[in-house]
Write an enzyme that holds these catalytic residues in place. Structure first.
Site, PDB file in Angstrom:
ATOM      1  CE  LYS A 222      27.168  45.565  29.080  1.00 53.19           C
ATOM      2  NZ  LYS A 222      27.723  47.111  29.163  1.00 53.19           N
TER       3      LYS A 222
ATOM      4  CG  ASP B 192      30.192  45.458  26.706  1.00 57.03           C
ATOM      5  OD1 ASP B 192      30.606  46.681  28.507  1.00 57.03           O
ATOM      6  OD2 ASP B 192      31.160  44.819  26.988  1.00 57.03           O
TER       7      ASP B 192
HETATM    8  P1  NDP Z   1      36.810  46.618  23.579  1.00 59.02           P
HETATM    9  O1  NDP Z   1      36.678  45.676  23.711  1.00 59.02           O
HETATM   10  O2  NDP Z   1      37.486  47.591  22.919  1.00 59.02           O
HETATM   11  O3  NDP Z   1      38.371  45.825  24.352  1.00 59.02           O
HETATM   12  C1  NDP Z   1      38.236  45.097  25.603  1.00 59.02           C
HETATM   13  C2  NDP Z   1      40.014  45.767  26.309  1.00 59.02           C
HETATM   14  O4  NDP Z   1      40.167  44.557  26.937  1.00 59.02           O
HETATM   15  C3  NDP Z   1      41.231  44.572  24.821  1.00 59.02           C
HETATM   16  O5  NDP Z   1      41.936  45.360  24.887  1.00 59.02           O
HETATM   17  C4  NDP Z   1      40.846  43.253  24.767  1.00 59.02           C
HETATM   18  O6  NDP Z   1      41.834  42.742  24.571  1.00 59.02           O
HETATM   19  C5  NDP Z   1      40.944  43.370  27.422  1.00 59.02           C
HETATM   20  N1  NDP Z   1      39.870  42.373  27.321  1.00 59.02           N
HETATM   21  C6  NDP Z   1      39.157  41.789  26.738  1.00 59.02           C
HETATM   22  N2  NDP Z   1      38.526  40.650  27.699  1.00 59.02           N
HETATM   23  C7  NDP Z   1      39.365  39.769  27.780  1.00 59.02           C
HETATM   24  C8  NDP Z   1      40.056  38.595  28.787  1.00 59.02           C
HETATM   25  N3  NDP Z   1      38.514  38.164  28.932  1.00 59.02           N
HETATM   26  N4  NDP Z   1      41.183  39.259  29.467  1.00 59.02           N
HETATM   27  C9  NDP Z   1      41.839  40.258  29.145  1.00 59.02           C
HETATM   28  N5  NDP Z   1      41.929  40.904  28.494  1.00 59.02           N
HETATM   29  C10 NDP Z   1      40.786  40.734  28.020  1.00 59.02           C
HETATM   30  O7  NDP Z   1      35.804  47.175  25.055  1.00 59.02           O
HETATM   31  P2  NDP Z   1      36.031  48.080  26.103  1.00 59.02           P
HETATM   32  O8  NDP Z   1      37.151  49.090  26.364  1.00 59.02           O
HETATM   33  O9  NDP Z   1      34.434  48.440  25.802  1.00 59.02           O
HETATM   34  O10 NDP Z   1      35.424  47.492  27.375  1.00 59.02           O
HETATM   35  C11 NDP Z   1      36.483  47.294  28.751  1.00 59.02           C
HETATM   36  C12 NDP Z   1      35.277  47.625  29.696  1.00 59.02           C
HETATM   37  O11 NDP Z   1      34.809  48.595  29.939  1.00 59.02           O
HETATM   38  C13 NDP Z   1      34.828  46.314  30.245  1.00 59.02           C
HETATM   39  O12 NDP Z   1      34.444  45.745  30.954  1.00 59.02           O
HETATM   40  C14 NDP Z   1      33.309  47.372  29.291  1.00 59.02           C
HETATM   41  O13 NDP Z   1      32.062  46.061  29.919  1.00 59.02           O
HETATM   42  C15 NDP Z   1      33.915  48.132  30.355  1.00 59.02           C
HETATM   43  N6  NDP Z   1      32.414  49.146  30.098  1.00 59.02           N
HETATM   44  C16 NDP Z   1      32.964  50.176  28.376  1.00 59.02           C
HETATM   45  C17 NDP Z   1      32.178  50.843  27.643  1.00 59.02           C
HETATM   46  C18 NDP Z   1      32.311  51.722  26.593  1.00 59.02           C
HETATM   47  O14 NDP Z   1      31.387  52.483  26.510  1.00 59.02           O
HETATM   48  N7  NDP Z   1      33.195  50.890  25.723  1.00 59.02           N
HETATM   49  C19 NDP Z   1      31.322  51.677  29.188  1.00 59.02           C
HETATM   50  C20 NDP Z   1      30.848  51.513  30.865  1.00 59.02           C
HETATM   51  C21 NDP Z   1      31.783  50.433  31.258  1.00 59.02           C
HETATM   52  P3  NDP Z   1      41.956  41.460  23.727  1.00 59.02           P
HETATM   53  O15 NDP Z   1      41.488  42.290  22.716  1.00 59.02           O
HETATM   54  O16 NDP Z   1      43.168  40.961  23.830  1.00 59.02           O
HETATM   55  O17 NDP Z   1      40.540  40.840  24.053  1.00 59.02           O
END
Ligand code: NDP
Length: 454
Positions: free
Chosen positions: A129, A169
């Protein structure tokens, strides 16, 4: 205490001593180690080869300086990370996170989880990662590009299609992967498309990769619900986050006949009792890079923005909730939130995000009758489809959306049955945490044994 339990406890003490202050990593390590005493009891050869201690120690940790120039001509500085955790099963594989909260311990927790998740897919990928404390939010495209170019200028010497294959991510989507790949290609003067996944299908990416994590999470939840003769049909569902994973989880829930009534971002949450208008959400989040507050404005009074409380409070609204899918970030769902879910009649929680439920929340979920899928199993569809992207790159082929989505579905069904059957084999039926940890661990541990002390 048995010898096996003593070894597990000693390994955890070593993790604490070697990694001071890295609380998220401690949490992730404890969650896995807590499942492993019965396995090492059955397999003393793992103890003889110090597999527990070795699996907790990354093979390599890289930290680097990332200087870049903003639009006003000022020099900015961020820190970059890549933790190459375990390559017993294949090249290191795992995403890059760009978020101001990123520290070495964040990347270590994610890399550690990734080892077992990748093993569960059954595909030949190790765990790693990376990321940076850079915040893409509010930056111009040109600033994001200059940052990505500087980040890759250092990272390129450590990665490669047979060595380490990063992906997206939080904060890293198609735009960032494009800029990162452009700089990688320029530095090496070679079109090695297999070095990164999550690329656009227009230049080497896989169809269905964008959808894969969210779709896979919902497919896993469907399999879990089926063990209780339940389904998504007619279900009210809460999804946290509104990024990549959340959006495609919503899409799949809708395809399965469910209604997602709430989503969130870091500024608050939306309650939309008629069901989220996904076309509108995609337009705002994916195209305009807007916020959920914009969604509420454009929804014409049908949805409500709430900036106090948490998205899980929606479980207490009339109609309750059947399934909860945390898809935002770590430790976003705590014990009090589980109480709301119980009060709302929730049947299942599946983690689209990595480690979104706190340890106390997981304990309470296990004590209650709610089915619980840990992220390392439920969200494995993203990395699995990344491995399918690597296959297409290696064979210079492109698959159809349907073929790739079918492979994803089969992989998720297999991940589910492995977790379920392993939990049963170890006397804990229905405990998907134990099943996922043991099934993932055994596959990596056997490979490490075969490869000798390295
Ligand atoms: P994105 O950046 O596309 O979206 C993240 C979302 O989560 C946004 O709505 C963001 O809101 C919110 N968010 C992030 N940090 C915080 C925080 N500290 N508090 C509140 N809301 C938060 O990321 P992904 O959708 O790709 O990833 C989401 C999760 O899924 C993560 O845990 C990631 O590790 C996991 N994941 C992702 C994969 C992938 O293929 N993308 C694969 C496997 C797991 P805001 O815009 O306001 O920050």
């Amino acid at each position: 205490m048995s010898t096996a339990a003593q070894s597990v406890s000693a390994t955890y003490d070593t993790v604490l001593r070697r990694n001071p202050g890295e609380l998220e990593f401690h949490q992730a390590a404890k969650e896995v180690l807590d499942s492993l005493a019965p396995v090492v009891e059955r397999h003393p050869e793992y103890l003889d080869a110090a597999i527990l201690e070795r699996i907790c120690e990354p093979e390599r940790q890289i930290i680097f300086r990332v200087p870049w120039v903003d639009d006003a001509g000022r020099v900015q500085l961020n820190r970059g990370f890549r933790v190459q955790y375990n390559s017993a099963l294949g090249p290191y594989k795992g995403g890059l996170r760009f978020h101001p909260s990123v520290r070495l311990g964040t990347i270590k927790f994610l890399g550690f989880e990734q080892i077992f998740k990748n093993a569960l897919t059954g595909l030949p990928i190790g765990g790693g990662k990376g990321g940076s404390d850079f915040d893409p939010k509010g930056k111009s495209d040109a600033e994001v590009m200059r940052f990505c170019q500087s980040f890759m200028t250092e990272l390129h010497r450590h990665i490669g299609a047979e060595t380490d294959v990063p992906a997206g991510d939080i904060g890293v989507g198609g735009r960032e992967i494009g800029y990162l790949f452009g700089q990688y290609k320029r530095l090496g003067n070679r079109y090695e498309s297999g070095v990164l996944t999550g690329k656009s299908p227009a230049w080497g990416g896989s169809l269905a990769r964008t959808e894969a994590t969210g779709y896979g999470t919902v497919i896993f939840a469907r399999e879990m619900l089926a063990t209780r003769n339940a389904s998504f049909d007619g279900a009210r569902v809460i999804v946290s986050g509104s990024g990549n994973v959340a959006i495609y989880a919503i899409e799949k829930v809708q395809q399965f006949g469910g209604t997602v009534v709430a989503v969130s971002d870091s500024s608050g949450y939306v309650y939309d009792p008629d069901g989220i208008d996904l076309d509108l959400l995609k337009q705002i989040k994916e195209i305009e890079r807007g916020r959920i507050a914009d969604y509420v404005v454009r929804r014409g009074g049908r949805a409500e923005l709430r900036t106090t409380g948490k998205v899980w409070d929606v479980a207490r609204e009339p109609g309750g909730v059947k399934v909860a899918l945390p898809c935002a970030t770590q430790n976003e769902l705590d014990e009090a939130d589980v109480r709301s879910l119980i009060a709302g009649g929730c049947l299942a929680v599946a983690e689209g995000a990595n480690m979104p439920c706190t340890p106390a929340a997981v304990n309470l979920l296990h004590e209650s009758d709610i089915l619980f899928a840990p992220g390392k199993a439920a969200n494995a569809g993203g990395v699995a489809t990344s491995a399918l992207e690597m296959q297409q790159n290696a064979s210079r082929d492109t698959w159809t959306f349907e073929h790739t989505a079918d492979r994803l579905e089969q992989i998720m069904i297999n991940v589910h049955s492995q977790c379920k059957e392993t939990a049963e084999e170890y006397g804990a039926p229905g405990n998907y945490v134990l099943g996922a940890n043991i099934a993932g661990f055994v596959r990596v541990a056997d490979a490490m044994l075969a490869l000798g002390v390295i």
